[in-house]
Motif scaffolding. Structure first.
Motif, PDB file in Angstrom:
ATOM      1  N   ASN A   1       0.824  -1.220   0.000  1.00  0.00           N
ATOM      2  CA  ASN A   1       0.000   0.000   0.000  1.00  0.00           C
ATOM      3  C   ASN A   1       0.850   1.258   0.000  1.00  0.00           C
ATOM      4  O   ASN A   1       0.594   2.189  -0.746  1.00  0.00           O
ATOM      5  N   SER A   2       1.877   1.247   0.862  1.00  0.00           N
ATOM      6  CA  SER A   2       2.640   2.494   0.918  1.00  0.00           C
ATOM      7  C   SER A   2       3.511   2.653  -0.321  1.00  0.00           C
ATOM      8  O   SER A   2       3.744   3.776  -0.770  1.00  0.00           O
ATOM      9  N   ILE A   3       3.969   1.531  -0.872  1.00  0.00           N
ATOM     10  CA  ILE A   3       4.717   1.637  -2.130  1.00  0.00           C
ATOM     11  C   ILE A   3       3.826   2.226  -3.212  1.00  0.00           C
ATOM     12  O   ILE A   3       4.202   3.127  -3.955  1.00  0.00           O
ATOM     13  N   ARG A   4       2.614   1.753  -3.229  1.00  0.00           N
ATOM     14  CA  ARG A   4       1.669   2.242  -4.230  1.00  0.00           C
ATOM     15  C   ARG A   4       1.485   3.749  -4.080  1.00  0.00           C
ATOM     16  O   ARG A   4       1.597   4.510  -5.039  1.00  0.00           O
ATOM     17  N   ASP A   5       1.243   4.172  -2.824  1.00  0.00           N
ATOM     18  CA  ASP A   5       1.003   5.609  -2.624  1.00  0.00           C
ATOM     19  C   ASP A   5       2.222   6.432  -3.007  1.00  0.00           C
ATOM     20  O   ASP A   5       2.113   7.467  -3.653  1.00  0.00           O
ATOM     21  N   THR A   6       3.403   5.921  -2.589  1.00  0.00           N
ATOM     22  CA  THR A   6       4.619   6.685  -2.882  1.00  0.00           C
ATOM     23  C   THR A   6       4.861   6.742  -4.388  1.00  0.00           C
ATOM     24  O   THR A   6       5.211   7.794  -4.921  1.00  0.00           O
ATOM     25  N   ALA A   7       4.653   5.613  -5.049  1.00  0.00           N
ATOM     26  CA  ALA A   7       4.896   5.586  -6.489  1.00  0.00           C
ATOM     27  C   ALA A   7       3.971   6.561  -7.197  1.00  0.00           C
ATOM     28  O   ALA A   7       4.384   7.286  -8.105  1.00  0.00           O
ATOM     29  N   LEU A   8       2.737   6.602  -6.738  1.00  0.00           N
ATOM     30  CA  LEU A   8       1.805   7.524  -7.389  1.00  0.00           C
ATOM     31  C   LEU A   8       2.185   8.963  -7.098  1.00  0.00           C
ATOM     32  O   LEU A   8       2.038   9.843  -7.933  1.00  0.00           O
ATOM     33  N   GLU A   9       2.693   9.179  -5.870  1.00  0.00           N
ATOM     34  CA  GLU A   9       3.091  10.540  -5.510  1.00  0.00           C
ATOM     35  C   GLU A   9       4.228  11.041  -6.388  1.00  0.00           C
ATOM     36  O   GLU A   9       4.363  12.240  -6.624  1.00  0.00           O
ATOM     37  N   LEU A  10       5.073  10.103  -6.840  1.00  0.00           N
ATOM     38  CA  LEU A  10       6.193  10.507  -7.687  1.00  0.00           C
ATOM     39  C   LEU A  10       5.708  11.276  -8.901  1.00  0.00           C
ATOM     40  O   LEU A  10       6.380  12.148  -9.405  1.00  0.00           O
ATOM     41  N   ARG A  11       4.544  10.890  -9.348  1.00  0.00           N
ATOM     42  CA  ARG A  11       4.057  11.539 -10.562  1.00  0.00           C
ATOM     43  C   ARG A  11       3.236  12.781 -10.265  1.00  0.00           C
ATOM     44  O   ARG A  11       2.789  13.469 -11.163  1.00  0.00           O
ATOM     45  N   MET A  12       3.028  13.023  -8.959  1.00  0.00           N
ATOM     46  CA  MET A  12       2.212  14.173  -8.602  1.00  0.00           C
ATOM     47  C   MET A  12       3.024  15.458  -8.749  1.00  0.00           C
ATOM     48  O   MET A  12       4.149  15.545  -8.255  1.00  0.00           O
ATOM     49  N   VAL A  13       2.464  16.422  -9.377  1.00  0.00           N
ATOM     50  CA  VAL A  13       3.125  17.723  -9.432  1.00  0.00           C
ATOM     51  C   VAL A  13       2.115  18.780  -9.001  1.00  0.00           C
ATOM     52  O   VAL A  13       0.914  18.580  -9.090  1.00  0.00           O
ATOM     53  N   GLN A  14       2.657  19.874  -8.523  1.00  0.00           N
ATOM     54  CA  GLN A  14       1.767  20.959  -8.126  1.00  0.00           C
ATOM     55  C   GLN A  14       1.255  21.656  -9.373  1.00  0.00           C
ATOM     56  O   GLN A  14       1.976  21.816 -10.348  1.00  0.00           O
ATOM     57  N   ILE A  15       0.039  22.091  -9.278  1.00  0.00           N
ATOM     58  CA  ILE A  15      -0.567  22.700 -10.461  1.00  0.00           C
ATOM     59  C   ILE A  15      -0.140  24.160 -10.614  1.00  0.00           C
ATOM     60  O   ILE A  15      -0.361  24.781 -11.641  1.00  0.00           O
ATOM     61  N   GLY A  16       0.523  24.666  -9.566  1.00  0.00           N
ATOM     62  CA  GLY A  16       0.913  26.087  -9.548  1.00  0.00           C
ATOM     63  C   GLY A  16       1.712  26.507 -10.771  1.00  0.00           C
ATOM     64  O   GLY A  16       1.482  27.577 -11.336  1.00  0.00           O
ATOM     65  N   ASP A  17       2.652  25.649 -11.202  1.00  0.00           N
ATOM     66  CA  ASP A  17       3.482  26.000 -12.359  1.00  0.00           C
ATOM     67  C   ASP A  17       2.616  26.218 -13.599  1.00  0.00           C
ATOM     68  O   ASP A  17       2.814  27.159 -14.355  1.00  0.00           O
ATOM     69  N   THR A  18       1.678  25.294 -13.770  1.00  0.00           N
ATOM     70  CA  THR A  18       0.788  25.393 -14.909  1.00  0.00           C
ATOM     71  C   THR A  18      -0.010  26.692 -14.822  1.00  0.00           C
ATOM     72  O   THR A  18      -0.181  27.392 -15.818  1.00  0.00           O
ATOM     73  N   PHE A  19      -0.464  26.980 -13.617  1.00  0.00           N
ATOM     74  CA  PHE A  19      -1.261  28.192 -13.426  1.00  0.00           C
ATOM     75  C   PHE A  19      -0.451  29.437 -13.773  1.00  0.00           C
ATOM     76  O   PHE A  19      -0.940  30.330 -14.451  1.00  0.00           O
ATOM     77  N   SER A  20       0.786  29.467 -13.266  1.00  0.00           N
ATOM     78  CA  SER A  20       1.489  30.748 -13.427  1.00  0.00           C
ATOM     79  C   SER A  20       1.859  30.992 -14.883  1.00  0.00           C
ATOM     80  O   SER A  20       2.135  32.122 -15.263  1.00  0.00           O
ATOM     81  N   ARG A  21       1.871  29.932 -15.692  1.00  0.00           N
ATOM     82  CA  ARG A  21       2.102  30.174 -17.113  1.00  0.00           C
ATOM     83  C   ARG A  21       1.029  31.074 -17.709  1.00  0.00           C
ATOM     84  O   ARG A  21       1.262  31.806 -18.659  1.00  0.00           O
ATOM     85  N   PHE A  22      -0.152  30.993 -17.118  1.00  0.00           N
ATOM     86  CA  PHE A  22      -1.249  31.779 -17.685  1.00  0.00           C
ATOM     87  C   PHE A  22      -1.104  33.265 -17.403  1.00  0.00           C
ATOM     88  O   PHE A  22      -1.792  34.074 -18.000  1.00  0.00           O
ATOM     89  N   ARG A  23      -0.217  33.596 -16.480  1.00  0.00           N
ATOM     90  CA  ARG A  23       0.005  35.022 -16.215  1.00  0.00           C
ATOM     91  C   ARG A  23       0.429  35.713 -17.486  1.00  0.00           C
ATOM     92  O   ARG A  23       0.001  36.815 -17.781  1.00  0.00           O
ATOM     93  N   ARG A  24       1.291  35.040 -18.219  1.00  0.00           N
ATOM     94  CA  ARG A  24       1.770  35.623 -19.456  1.00  0.00           C
ATOM     95  C   ARG A  24       0.631  35.749 -20.457  1.00  0.00           C
ATOM     96  O   ARG A  24       0.467  36.769 -21.097  1.00  0.00           O
ATOM     97  N   VAL A  25      -0.171  34.683 -20.519  1.00  0.00           N
ATOM     98  CA  VAL A  25      -1.307  34.714 -21.441  1.00  0.00           C
ATOM     99  C   VAL A  25      -2.195  35.907 -21.113  1.00  0.00           C
ATOM    100  O   VAL A  25      -2.564  36.686 -21.998  1.00  0.00           O
TER     101      VAL A  25
END
Lengths: 736, 110
Positions: free
Chosen positions: A391-415
């Motif tokens: 279970n914890s391996i599963r959670d950790t492995a999935l977390e590896l792919r988790m990224v914060q959405i903030g970067d995506t959001f701040s790209r829109f500042r330019r837009v």
């Protein structure tokens, strides 16, 4: 790929990230032009790109970044002020650098296209040509004068300097300054003491029960600042206590500061408390003073004084210590920035790992099944332990792919920045919930739909400043991007305070396009959601940005491909809010297994609201009107067995209701058996099953059989749409 | 606490304070002593009987000194008791008052 190619790939990626950071920094400078940290990061970005370009011999990049770097250094030194013009030039420079990098990476010739070269020259002259505005440096060398007033000088070199200003109520509060001084004597030697009653009024005005006494003490002791402060602990409320460490101690503190670990950036107060130069109380006090000064100065819009300055003013610490701590803080920041603790991993490797973890989850389920089947009691402990690990391996492995959405959001500042210029609108972008995490693959796929929706909001939503003013709204429009977690989903909201949707106009168009019939009976919300249908645009004139009536349907399709949904709500004249709901991950979920007849189904656990036995008192089913009365709540329902065409042979089977929820809608699913929680590895169904309603995927169970994963959203819709069948021969109300 | 007038002349007064000089009686003391300050040119206070003095007491002495200076009254403190001397030493006020202090050999170390 040979080594040079690898190095170039890393260079390209690094440069891209640096430029993205730079853009963020520039846009935030717009709001906060005095933030020296931001300027530093700009400088670092240019500096690093220059350095690594030099390594590869990309002369044009080196030449240009050198100019930008020089300018930024001037800004950093305070020789050049930052204003919106400069920011615009720097933004353009950033784009120029990106183009240069692209050129150098792709074209293997040193010659620059004329256009690029011209832009470069123009930008360089703009960078240098700005009016030089020298920023006056305040010469704030506050002299250490406190102890020179009244009475003899006190040597500050080896002695602690303690200043006590008792408040008037001290005596009445039962505090006698003398007892503190006597106690202080037990810790060391009072070398010199000045007793003053400066504020004492004369004659009648003097209240002998009020305390007017102030003391300044030179104290010799080996005790720490904290210990000394503790002497006056009981008087803390009744006395202004300032303890300045001896100058001789400064060396010691400086050494300690220097030895502090550099693994994380800490606040200046914390650093000084740790070496003992300050106490928690000092810092708290200074912070209060800082907040107070901010509050009193809000009108002028003055910036709060730096904490270090306040601390020195309050005579609790010497200037050199603050300087050193600041230097150390800066060093730590740079060190961290330079050795960012990340490992770059190939995304496919990560994908492979996640797949393997999925298989691991399945086989661990299989093992559990065997252990249970054969009643291996000694093995069950081990199996349980392994299960927890999986279970914890599963959670950790999935977390590896988790990224914060903030970067995506701040790209829109330019837009937003660019588009609002283009459209002559004044629009600000507010971002919240940027720290919300979701799967990287989802982030990538959501980018296009988001861009589209934001452009829509900018173009259709926000009105021109004049129109806004006429409508009694502030001239500046606001687009808000927000993200938050909600029961296993991430919700992304794009809200604007623009004109809102005109439901009549939409309906008119929809009727004209034949999307709906005259007697539609649609709710307002349903009408709004019509704009996701293909070929519908309420904009009379198509612009380069939007209005052609394609797009919203693509947005909806893209989001649905991610097992998500999109909803729109609007208030005419007030604005529009679009909510996108997406699953957190596409790989493994916690499922809830149910069964009808011999089939097993998985419902994503996050969507299960509750399970209840049909025979329970609080649950009645009305088969004719087709609803469940659950504790007075009316729920549409669906018999899973009927829906999937595998009705139960055994009519006496005790049925259960699983109440599922998706966003605002809910329904009851009637099933025969509840199997409980199950870790579900989502296996996509083949193309053949793509059009299958009510199913989103499949999973393999421990015993090798396949269970279908239910599409809750679709099923709820089906339950709502379900038309009661002719069941006249059955009793109207059946208590099951 | 008691203020005893040892000697009274038209222009000067010689007072003796007994007992404690503390937050509990500074108000009364202030009242009584201030009245004298208004009437005389010279004032001597005998502190031999002061068994206890606290911060408020010291402050009162400082106040008297300040008032006396303002009213051009010559104030002198005399025959400091052990308690008074201890406090004046602790606060480094002996020179502030500038009165000669006689330290008795019987006192415990200061």
């Amino acid at each position: 790929m040979n080594e040079l190619d690898t190095a170039l790939a890393i260079f390209a990626q690094e440069a891209e990230e640096l430029l993205a950071d730079m853009e963020d920094a520039l846009l935030s400078l717009d709001q906060d032009p005095d933030n020296s940290e931001t300027v530093n990061s700009l400088f670092r970005a240019m500096h690093t790109i220059k350095g690594s370009s030099g390594l590869f011999g990309f002369e044009p990049i080196v030449a240009f970044t050198h100019e930008a770097e020089t300018l930024l250094d001037k800004v950093r030194q305070g020789e050049r002020a930052i204003d919106s013009n400069l920011i615009a030039v720097l933004l353009e420079s950033k784009d120029h650098v990106a183009k240069l990098i692209e050129h150098c990476l792709n074209a293997n010739g040193p010659a620059l296209p004329a256009e690029l070269a011209a832009t470069g020259l123009r930008l360089i002259s703009q960078l240098n040509g700005g009016v030089q505005t020298a920023i006056q440096q305040g010469t704030g060398s506050a002299d250490e004068k406190i102890f020179s007033e009244g009475g003899g000088e006190i040597s500050v070199d080896e002695h602690w300097l303690i200043s006590l200003e008792f408040k008037q109520d001290s005596f009445r509060d039962g505090i006698d300054p003398l007892s503190f001084l006597r106690y202080l004597k037990t810790l060391g030697d009072i070398k010199q003491i000045l007793t003053a009653a400066n504020g004492m009024p004369s004659g009648e005005a003097m209240d002998p029960e009020s305390c007017y006494l102030h003391f300044k003490i030179a104290f010799q002791s080996e005790a720490t600042k904290e210990t000394i402060e503790r002497v006056f602990e009981f008087a803390a409320d009744d006395c202004e206590i300032k303890i300045l460490p001896p100058n001789a101690k400064i060396g010691e503190y400086l050494a300690l500061l220097d030895a502090q670990d550099e693994t994380q950036v800490r606040r200046i107060g914390d650093m000084l408390v740790q070496v003992g130069a300050l106490t928690e109380h000092d810092v708290e006090h200074a912070l209060q003073a800082q907040t107070a000064s901010v509050e009193s100065q809000t009108v002028d819009g003055a910036k709060p004084k730096p904490l270090g300055e306040i601390l020195v003013e309050q005579h609790v610490v010497q200037q050199p210590l603050i300087d050193q701590a600041l230097k150390k803080q800066e060093q730590t920041k740079q060190k961290i920035a330079s050795e960012a603790n990340y490992i770059r991993v190939d995304a496919t490797k990560l994908g492979h790992l996640i797949n393997l973890v999925g298989e691991l989850v399945i086989s661990s389920a299989a093992m559990n099944l065997i252990v249970e089947k054969h009643g291996l009691s000694d093995a069950s402990d081990i199996a349980a332990g392994m299960n927890a690990l999986v279970n914890s391996i599963r959670d950790t492995a999935l977390e590896l792919r988790m990224v914060q959405i903030g970067d995506t959001f701040s790209r829109f500042r330019r837009v937003v920045h660019d588009v609002s210029k283009e459209l002559n609108k004044d629009i600000q972008l507010l971002i919240s919930g940027g720290e919300t995490e979701l799967d990287k693959t989802v982030v990538e796929k959501i980018q296009d739909p988001l861009t589209h929706l934001i452009r829509n909001a900018l173009d259709h939503g926000i009105e021109h400043p004049e129109q806004r003013l006429a409508a009694g709204k502030p001239a500046q429009g606001t687009v808000q991007l927000n993200a938050y977690h909600e029961s296993g989903h991430i919700v992304i909201q794009i809200a604007d305070d623009g004109a809102g949707l005109n439901s009549e106009k939409i309906l008119e168009k929809a009727l004209a396009n034949g999307l709906v019939k005259k007697d539609h009976g649609l709710s307002r919300r349903e009408i709004y959601n019509l704009i996701f249908a293909a070929g519908l645009s309420t904009k009379d004139q198509a612009t380069s940005l939007s209005g052609r009536g394609v797009g919203m349907d693509v947005v909806k399709k893209n989001i649905e491909a991610l097992r998500g949904s999109v909803e729109i709500d609007s208030e005419e004249g007030q604005g529009t809010t679009i909510s996108i709901r997406l699953p957190l991950t596409l790989a493994i979920i916690d499922g809830f297994m149910v069964g009808t007849a011999s089939e097993r189904y998985i419902i994503p656990l996050s969507m299960v609201d509750e399970c209840i036995e049909m025979s329970a008192n609080e649950c009645e089913i009305d088969e004719i009107q087709h609803y469940i009365n659950l504790r007075g709540r009316v729920l549409p329902y669906l018999r899973l067995g009927d829906y999937f065409g595998n009705t139960t042979a055994n009519a006496n089977q005790r049925e259960s209701v699983v109440v599922v929820k998706f966003g605002q809608t809910e329904a009851g699913l009637v099933v025969d058996e509840l199997h409980g929680e199950h870790q579900t590895v989502i296996k996509p169904l083949g193309k053949v099953f793509e059009r299958l309603k009510g199913i989103t995927g499949a999973t393999v169970l421990g015993d090798g059989t396949v269970a279908l994963i239910l599409d809750v959203q679709g099923l709820i819709q089906a339950a709502i749409d379900h038309k009661p069948k002719a069941l006249a021969h059955k009793p109207a109300l059946r208590r099951v | 606490m008691a203020i005893e007038v040892k000697q009274q002349q038209p222009d000067s007064v010689h007072l003796v304070i007994d007992g404690e000089v503390s937050i509990y009686n500074v108000s009364e003391l202030k009242q009584a002593l201030s009245n004298y300050l208004d009437t005389v040119k010279e004032m001597q206070i005998d502190l031999a009987g002061v068994a206890e003095i606290d911060g408020a007491g010291v402050q009162l002495l400082m106040f008297l000194k300040q008032e006396a200076a303002a009213k051009r009254v010559e104030l002198s403190l005399a025959r400091h008791s052990e308690a008074v001397v201890e406090v004046l030493e602790l606060l480094n006020l002996s020179t502030h008052f500038g009165d000669p202090i006689v330290i008795s050999a019987d006192w415990k170390s200061l």
